[in-house]
Scaffold this motif. Sequence first.
Motif, PDB file in Angstrom:
ATOM      1  N   ILE A  17       0.856  -1.183   0.000  1.00  0.00           N
ATOM      2  CA  ILE A  17       0.000   0.000   0.000  1.00  0.00           C
ATOM      3  C   ILE A  17       0.896   1.238   0.000  1.00  0.00           C
ATOM      4  CG2 ILE A  17      -1.904   1.181   1.139  1.00  0.00           C
ATOM      5  CD1 ILE A  17      -2.422  -1.494   2.646  1.00  0.00           C
ATOM      6  N   GLU A  18       1.130   1.788  -1.178  1.00  0.00           N
ATOM      7  CA  GLU A  18       2.005   2.958  -1.296  1.00  0.00           C
ATOM      8  C   GLU A  18       1.311   4.200  -0.743  1.00  0.00           C
ATOM      9  OE1 GLU A  18       4.009   3.768  -4.997  1.00  0.00           O
ATOM     10  OE2 GLU A  18       3.867   1.657  -5.564  1.00  0.00           O
ATOM     11  N   GLY A  19       2.066   4.987  -0.002  1.00  0.00           N
ATOM     12  CA  GLY A  19       1.561   6.265   0.475  1.00  0.00           C
ATOM     13  C   GLY A  19       0.812   6.208   1.797  1.00  0.00           C
ATOM     14  N   GLU A  20       0.779   5.056   2.439  1.00  0.00           N
ATOM     15  CA  GLU A  20       0.114   4.940   3.732  1.00  0.00           C
ATOM     16  C   GLU A  20       1.128   4.561   4.788  1.00  0.00           C
ATOM     17  OE1 GLU A  20      -2.823   5.880   4.635  1.00  0.00           O
ATOM     18  OE2 GLU A  20      -3.427   6.393   2.598  1.00  0.00           O
ATOM     19  N   GLY A  21       0.687   4.582   6.035  1.00  0.00           N
ATOM     20  CA  GLY A  21       1.569   4.258   7.137  1.00  0.00           C
ATOM     21  C   GLY A  21       0.838   3.489   8.215  1.00  0.00           C
ATOM     22  N   HIS A  22       1.327   3.620   9.428  1.00  0.00           N
ATOM     23  CA  HIS A  22       0.760   2.880  10.553  1.00  0.00           C
ATOM     24  C   HIS A  22      -0.705   3.226  10.806  1.00  0.00           C
ATOM     25  CE1 HIS A  22       4.418   0.900  11.892  1.00  0.00           C
ATOM     26  NE2 HIS A  22       5.068   2.042  11.726  1.00  0.00           N
ATOM     27  N   THR A  23      -1.082   4.470  10.631  1.00  0.00           N
ATOM     28  CA  THR A  23      -2.443   4.886  10.966  1.00  0.00           C
ATOM     29  C   THR A  23      -3.479   4.067  10.210  1.00  0.00           C
ATOM     30  OG1 THR A  23      -1.651   7.131  11.397  1.00  0.00           O
ATOM     31  CG2 THR A  23      -4.019   6.845  11.102  1.00  0.00           C
ATOM     32  N   PHE A  24      -3.391   4.036   8.902  1.00  0.00           N
ATOM     33  CA  PHE A  24      -4.368   3.296   8.102  1.00  0.00           C
ATOM     34  C   PHE A  24      -4.207   1.791   8.275  1.00  0.00           C
ATOM     35  CE2 PHE A  24      -5.614   1.075   4.229  1.00  0.00           C
ATOM     36  CZ  PHE A  24      -6.964   1.366   4.237  1.00  0.00           C
ATOM     37  N   LEU A  49      11.046   5.392   5.709  1.00  0.00           N
ATOM     38  CA  LEU A  49      11.142   6.562   4.845  1.00  0.00           C
ATOM     39  C   LEU A  49      10.502   6.349   3.472  1.00  0.00           C
ATOM     40  CD1 LEU A  49      14.780   7.744   5.642  1.00  0.00           C
ATOM     41  CD2 LEU A  49      12.632   8.619   6.569  1.00  0.00           C
ATOM     42  N   VAL A  50      10.269   5.094   3.102  1.00  0.00           N
ATOM     43  CA  VAL A  50       9.721   4.790   1.781  1.00  0.00           C
ATOM     44  C   VAL A  50       8.194   4.839   1.779  1.00  0.00           C
ATOM     45  CG1 VAL A  50       9.619   3.063  -0.059  1.00  0.00           C
ATOM     46  CG2 VAL A  50      11.746   3.429   1.187  1.00  0.00           C
ATOM     47  N   GLY A  51       7.553   4.452   2.867  1.00  0.00           N
ATOM     48  CA  GLY A  51       6.098   4.529   2.967  1.00  0.00           C
ATOM     49  C   GLY A  51       5.361   3.525   2.099  1.00  0.00           C
ATOM     50  N   LYS A  52       5.845   2.275   2.085  1.00  0.00           N
ATOM     51  CA  LYS A  52       5.187   1.213   1.324  1.00  0.00           C
ATOM     52  C   LYS A  52       4.939   0.018   2.239  1.00  0.00           C
ATOM     53  CE  LYS A  52       7.162   2.256  -3.206  1.00  0.00           C
ATOM     54  NZ  LYS A  52       7.898   1.697  -4.348  1.00  0.00           N
ATOM     55  N   PRO A  53       3.914   0.113   3.091  1.00  0.00           N
ATOM     56  CA  PRO A  53       3.622  -1.021   3.963  1.00  0.00           C
ATOM     57  C   PRO A  53       3.218  -2.246   3.146  1.00  0.00           C
ATOM     58  CG  PRO A  53       2.342   0.915   4.592  1.00  0.00           C
ATOM     59  CD  PRO A  53       3.012   1.220   3.310  1.00  0.00           C
ATOM     60  N   VAL A  54       3.574  -3.412   3.662  1.00  0.00           N
ATOM     61  CA  VAL A  54       3.181  -4.671   3.057  1.00  0.00           C
ATOM     62  C   VAL A  54       2.176  -5.320   4.015  1.00  0.00           C
ATOM     63  CG1 VAL A  54       3.939  -6.944   2.287  1.00  0.00           C
ATOM     64  CG2 VAL A  54       5.379  -4.938   1.870  1.00  0.00           C
ATOM     65  N   PHE A  55       0.955  -5.498   3.529  1.00  0.00           N
ATOM     66  CA  PHE A  55      -0.143  -6.015   4.335  1.00  0.00           C
ATOM     67  C   PHE A  55      -0.417  -7.456   3.918  1.00  0.00           C
ATOM     68  CE2 PHE A  55      -4.174  -6.515   6.304  1.00  0.00           C
ATOM     69  CZ  PHE A  55      -4.201  -5.589   7.331  1.00  0.00           C
ATOM     70  N   GLN A  56      -0.568  -8.340   4.914  1.00  0.00           N
ATOM     71  CA  GLN A  56      -0.838  -9.743   4.631  1.00  0.00           C
ATOM     72  C   GLN A  56      -2.126 -10.176   5.320  1.00  0.00           C
ATOM     73  OE1 GLN A  56       2.613 -12.445   4.657  1.00  0.00           O
ATOM     74  NE2 GLN A  56       3.748 -10.710   5.497  1.00  0.00           N
ATOM     75  N   LEU A  57      -2.914 -10.961   4.605  1.00  0.00           N
ATOM     76  CA  LEU A  57      -4.178 -11.460   5.131  1.00  0.00           C
ATOM     77  C   LEU A  57      -4.334 -12.920   4.739  1.00  0.00           C
ATOM     78  CD1 LEU A  57      -7.054 -11.081   6.338  1.00  0.00           C
ATOM     79  CD2 LEU A  57      -7.767 -10.340   4.060  1.00  0.00           C
ATOM     80  N   ARG A  58      -4.718 -13.735   5.716  1.00  0.00           N
ATOM     81  CA  ARG A  58      -5.062 -15.137   5.431  1.00  0.00           C
ATOM     82  C   ARG A  58      -6.408 -15.410   6.083  1.00  0.00           C
ATOM     83  NH1 ARG A  58      -0.838 -18.348   7.417  1.00  0.00           N
ATOM     84  NH2 ARG A  58      -1.958 -18.710   9.346  1.00  0.00           N
ATOM     85  N   THR A  59      -7.332 -15.930   5.288  1.00  0.00           N
ATOM     86  CA  THR A  59      -8.668 -16.232   5.773  1.00  0.00           C
ATOM     87  C   THR A  59      -8.851 -17.736   5.909  1.00  0.00           C
ATOM     88  OG1 THR A  59      -9.501 -16.235   3.508  1.00  0.00           O
ATOM     89  CG2 THR A  59      -9.693 -14.171   4.734  1.00  0.00           C
ATOM     90  N   LYS A  60      -9.889 -18.106   6.634  1.00  0.00           N
ATOM     91  CA  LYS A  60     -10.221 -19.525   6.752  1.00  0.00           C
ATOM     92  C   LYS A  60     -10.720 -20.033   5.412  1.00  0.00           C
ATOM     93  CE  LYS A  60     -11.164 -19.285  11.643  1.00  0.00           C
ATOM     94  NZ  LYS A  60     -12.135 -19.337  12.720  1.00  0.00           N
TER      95      LYS A  60
END
Length: 93
Positions: A17-24, A49-60
């Motif tokens: 997610i480019e442009g987001e951080g901890h808040t979102f 400093l780059v601001g590209k969080p990597v979000f991971q999701l695993r569902t049942k």
Amino acid sequence: MKINILKKTKNELKIEIEGEGHTFCNLLQHALLEDKSVEVAGYDIPHPLVGKPVFQLRTKEGRSPERTILKALEKIEQTSNEFLKEFEKAISP
């Protein structure tokens, strides 16, 4: 904000997610973890400093990660709207 799909399977999704951080990301993670069909939801910000969080999701099994994120985002929107209404009442004369 720009979203890049890094990995996608029937019950896993890994996005950048480019442009987001901890808040979102923290808000999204919290909403997802309230869903009983979620096994794992988390994020990492490899470089602050780059601001590209990597979000991971695993569902049942049997639950689409894309639909699960959409459901969490709807919940966030509903909560935000409730807060807005209550805040407007609180500051009204």
